[in-house]
Each structure stands twice: as structure tokens, then as C-alpha cells.
Design a protein around this motif. Structure first.
Motif, PDB file in Angstrom:
ATOM      1  N   PHE A 128       1.483   5.344   0.116  1.00 27.24           N
ATOM      2  CA  PHE A 128       0.858   6.515   0.714  1.00 27.24           C
ATOM      3  C   PHE A 128       1.258   7.805   0.013  1.00 27.24           C
ATOM      4  O   PHE A 128       2.380   7.945  -0.491  1.00 27.24           O
ATOM      5  N   GLY A 129       0.352   8.782   0.023  1.00 20.70           N
ATOM      6  CA  GLY A 129       0.677  10.139  -0.345  1.00 20.70           C
ATOM      7  C   GLY A 129       1.277  10.869   0.848  1.00 20.70           C
ATOM      8  O   GLY A 129       1.354  10.318   1.955  1.00 20.70           O
ATOM      9  N   SER A 130       1.685  12.123   0.612  1.00 21.10           N
ATOM     10  CA  SER A 130       2.347  12.908   1.666  1.00 21.10           C
ATOM     11  C   SER A 130       1.377  13.556   2.632  1.00 21.10           C
ATOM     12  O   SER A 130       1.794  14.106   3.644  1.00 21.10           O
ATOM     13  N   ILE A 188       0.866  -1.170   0.000  1.00 20.51           N
ATOM     14  CA  ILE A 188       0.000   0.000   0.000  1.00 20.51           C
ATOM     15  C   ILE A 188       0.903   1.220   0.000  1.00 20.51           C
ATOM     16  O   ILE A 188       1.771   1.354   0.860  1.00 20.51           O
TER      17      ILE A 188
END
Lengths: 116, 109
Positions: free
Chosen positions: B99-101, B97
Motif C-alpha cells: 500500500f501507499g500512504s 499487496i
């Protein structure tokens, strides 16, 4: 249920020292993960495990080792700490994924590591 | 390489002022789009999973929607307690998975 528990919560190391971060989950999850979180860079996957006795590399594995000897525990080791490993480390777990879909991750509250 | 981009990086709203957070993803075979809330000093807390375009999920003042390349987190009449960082993530393979920031949301009373 405690969910995902990480120990220790805080740690300061000197360059070259070693340590092990402990993660325990009580949800009978198959998958477990170690992420690091740095300002502006989001969560980056270090290593993960899809079951007891298995481990695999993630996006940023260099300088880290892991072990999953028991289903409920996932250990992250730093053999020779470097200042670049100063970060917040999160452990997460999830149920197994189906052929089409992933299950959501459940996170611990992190270990804040400073390497001087 | 699969990537998740969130915008804006930070958003300041007045209490009661509705708005939306954006999450763009690149994976072609989406295995789930996940939204999390993260409070300072805590781990991310799971909010929603969306699996197919057109799907919507709601929880209190939050509603998540999904298109083929984007997801939106709509916040209706927010309260100060909604202040947090909101993270978006895509399932890119059976065991990964990404993730964005995140978007740092601040609600002023």
C-alpha cells in the motif's frame, strides 16, 4: 454476511502484557492478512496466510505471532507488548490468486491498540 | 524493493471542483493495481482493480486509469461525501499487496 470481523475494537495494554487479536471471515476466502496502520506510514504487512495451517512473515513481523487453525479465523498474538506496537491493526482476506493476478483484499474495521 | 507512492498527501477541493490523485508503482510484473477508500475509524473499502495499462474503471464520480508506471483516480464534480482517504496498492507477488500512504481528500461545500 458479516464479511471480516475483528475483535476487540479497542484495547489498552501495559508494557510486557500479552494479548490476542481475533479475525473471522465468512466469505470462504483462502488468503488472510494482518496489517498495521500508523500515521504517515500507510498499511504495513505483519503476517499473512495462504491457507489453513499456513503462515508467513510480512514486512514487519518482529514481536508478533500468528496462527490459522481454521480457514475462517486468523489470530494475531503479541507476547510482550511494547509502546512501539501502539497502532491500528487491520485484518483482511481475499480469494486465492491466479498465476498472474491478485484478488482484492476485504478489510475489517480494525483494532485500536494502545501500549503504555 | 517494490514501492507505491501517492501524491498529493492531502487535497482540499471546493464542491464541484474536479481533480486527480496520483499513484506511482515500481513493481515490474504488476499483478493488479487496487484503489480503496478509507473513512475515519473504518477499514479500507475496495473501489477498483486495474490489471493492464490502458484499462479504466468507473463508479459514480470516480474513474481510475492505469499506465505502465502510474495510476490516476479522477474525481469529477465531487461532493462533500467524497471526503475520505484514498489508498492505492500494488500486487507485487501472489500473496502480497503493498500500500501507499494515501491521499486525504477534503471537499468543502
Amino acid at each position: 454476511n458479516a464479511g471480516v470481523t475483528q475483535t476487540p475494537k479497542f484495547r489498552v495494554l501495559k508494557t510486557g502484557q500479552s494479548m490476542t487479536l481475533l479475525c473471522a471471515q465468512d466469505m470462504n476466502h483462502e488468503y488472510m492478512y494482518w496489517y498495521r496502520q500508523d500515521p504517515g506510514m500507510g498499511l504495513r504487512l505483519i503476517h499473512y496466510s495462504v491457507g489453513e495451517g499456513t503462515t508467513a512473515k510480512g514486512e514487519v513481523p518482529d514481536g508478533y505471532n500468528v496462527s490459522r487453525l481454521k480457514k475462517q479465523n486468523f489470530l494475531l498474538g503479541l507476547e510482550s507488548a511494547a509502546p512501539s506496537q501502539t497502532s491500528v491493526y487491520f485484518c483482511a482476506s481475499s480469494y486465492w490468486s491466479t498465476g498472474t493476478y491478485n484478488s482484492p483484499l476485504h478489510f475489517g474495521n480494525g483494532t485500536r491498540l494502545t501500549v503504555t | 524493493e517494490d514501492q507505491v507512492t501517492q501524491s498529493p498527501e492531502a487535497l482540499r477541493l471546493q464542491e464541484g471542483e474536479s481533480s486527480s490523485l496520483n499513484c506511482s508503482y515500481t513493481v515490474s510484473g504488476l499483478r493488479g493495481l487496487f484503489w480503496y477508500r478509507q473513512d475515519p475509524g473504518k477499514g479500507p473499502e475496495f473501489l477498483f482493480t486495474l490489471y493492464s495499462a490502458g484499462e479504466e474503471k468507473e463508479k459514480e464520480r470516480l474513474k481510475a486509469t492505469l499506465t505502465k508506471k502510474e495510476s490516476f483516480l479522477h474525481i469529477t464534480a465531487p461532493k462533500p461525501e467524497d471526503s475520505a482517504t484514498y489508498l492505492c496498492a500494488e500486487g507485487s507477488s501472489a500473496s502480497k499487496i503493498i500500500f501507499g500512504s494515501g491521499t486525504r481528500l477534503s471537499i468543502r461545500p
